[in-house]
Design a protein around this motif. Structure first.
Motif, PDB file in Angstrom:
ATOM      1  N   ARG A  43       0.833  -1.198   0.000  1.00 49.39           N
ATOM      2  CA  ARG A  43       0.000   0.000   0.000  1.00 49.39           C
ATOM      3  C   ARG A  43       0.872   1.254   0.000  1.00 49.39           C
ATOM      4  O   ARG A  43       2.012   1.239   0.469  1.00 49.39           O
ATOM      5  CB  ARG A  43      -0.945   0.014   1.200  1.00 49.39           C
ATOM      6  N   GLU A  63       2.328   4.317   1.330  1.00 52.72           N
ATOM      7  CA  GLU A  63       2.506   4.844   2.679  1.00 52.72           C
ATOM      8  C   GLU A  63       3.507   5.991   2.740  1.00 52.72           C
ATOM      9  O   GLU A  63       3.511   6.750   3.709  1.00 52.72           O
ATOM     10  CB  GLU A  63       2.969   3.721   3.624  1.00 52.72           C
ATOM     11  N   HIS A 107       6.116   0.338  -0.764  1.00 51.79           N
ATOM     12  CA  HIS A 107       5.198   1.285  -0.110  1.00 51.79           C
ATOM     13  C   HIS A 107       5.323   2.721  -0.595  1.00 51.79           C
ATOM     14  O   HIS A 107       4.657   3.601  -0.034  1.00 51.79           O
ATOM     15  CB  HIS A 107       5.451   1.284   1.412  1.00 51.79           C
TER      16      HIS A 107
END
Length: 264
Positions: free
Chosen positions: A58, A60, A117
């Motif tokens: 994801r 981040e 990320h």
């Protein structure tokens, strides 16, 4: 008519003992489809879950590189990277569009996924080649004639662009024919062609018309450049002319094959 022989009957019976070739091919294709389906079920679904459903891949972190005047925080705020979303679903084209729209100082930007990320924003800022004074502020103009930013202080070493409003019929006709934007681009072309040593000393680029552009240097010397055409030839001629006439105050390279200089 004699009947078929025993050997012939045996060959016909042997040939008809299995399914036709087309039917066998269909069965093979069906088996392949079933196998591929099973592979997708056992490998494809977990892979989709890994990219879209898990917390492992994801967005981040956002990193910014290449800024000079802009700050990384300004770039991050304008980018609006959807943190927490699956990294694979982040629309990099949309981020690039937002950055260009919100921050005109950005000339180019590369938005890159940095697994697992991160999103990397690689920025190239526009560089002013001319400035236009507007009230108490200064508008920066890049090498394509784009007015991209307004600043309170003039950047050092960048000459000012002066569009001289003269009432002569030729100047008025030039403005009507080419428009102010075209004249600004012509001035930019001149600023880019000026020799580096002269460019560092240039204080003002004056535009009276399309083919009447001149330079004013910081020590008061002037250069009649003409239009932006034949810029390389004019630059070479000006360099040679300044070496040959170091005490001259005025140089004319508007016709590079017939340059002139004078003390006043």
């Amino acid at each position: 008519m004699a009947g078929s022989t025993t050997a012939e009957r045996g060959e016909r019976q042997q040939g008809s003992s299995g399914p036709p070739p087309v039917r066998r091919l269909r069965r093979r294709h069906l088996r392949v489809i079933v196998i591929l389906g099973l592979v997708f079920v056992f490998l494809g679904i977990p892979t989709l879950w890994l990219f879209y459903g898990s917390d492992w891949l994801r967005a981040e972190q956002v990193s910014v590189s290449g800024t000079r005047v802009l700050t990384p925080d300004q770039v991050k705020a304008a980018a609006e990277v959807p943190l927490g979303k699956p990294l694979i679903s982040v629309d990099t084209d949309a981020i690039e569009t937002r950055l260009r729209r919100k921050l005109p100082r950005i000339d180019a930007v590369d938005v890159v996924r940095s697994w697992p990320h991160g999103i990397d924003l690689k920025v190239v800022e526009r560089t002013p080649v001319l400035i236009v004074q507007k009230g108490g502020k200064f508008v920066e103009v890049d090498d394509e004639g784009v007015r991209f930013a307004t600043v309170s202080e003039a950047p050092k070493g960048v000459p000012a662009l002066e569009l001289t409003r003269v009432r002569s019929s030729s100047a008025a006709a030039s403005l009507r024919r080419f428009g102010e934007s075209r004249l600004v681009r012509e001035a930019v072309g001149v600023a880019r062609a000026v020799p580096a040593a002269v460019a560092r000393d240039t204080r003002t680029v004056k535009v009276r018309s399309y083919d009447d552009i001149s330079l004013e240097l910081r020590d008061g010397r002037t250069v009649a450049w003409g239009s932006s055409e034949k810029g390389a030839a004019k630059a070479r001629t000006l360099t040679a002319l300044m070496k040959a006439s170091p005490d001259a105050r005025h140089f004319d390279v508007s016709v590079p094959t017939a340059p002139a200089s004078s003390a006043s």
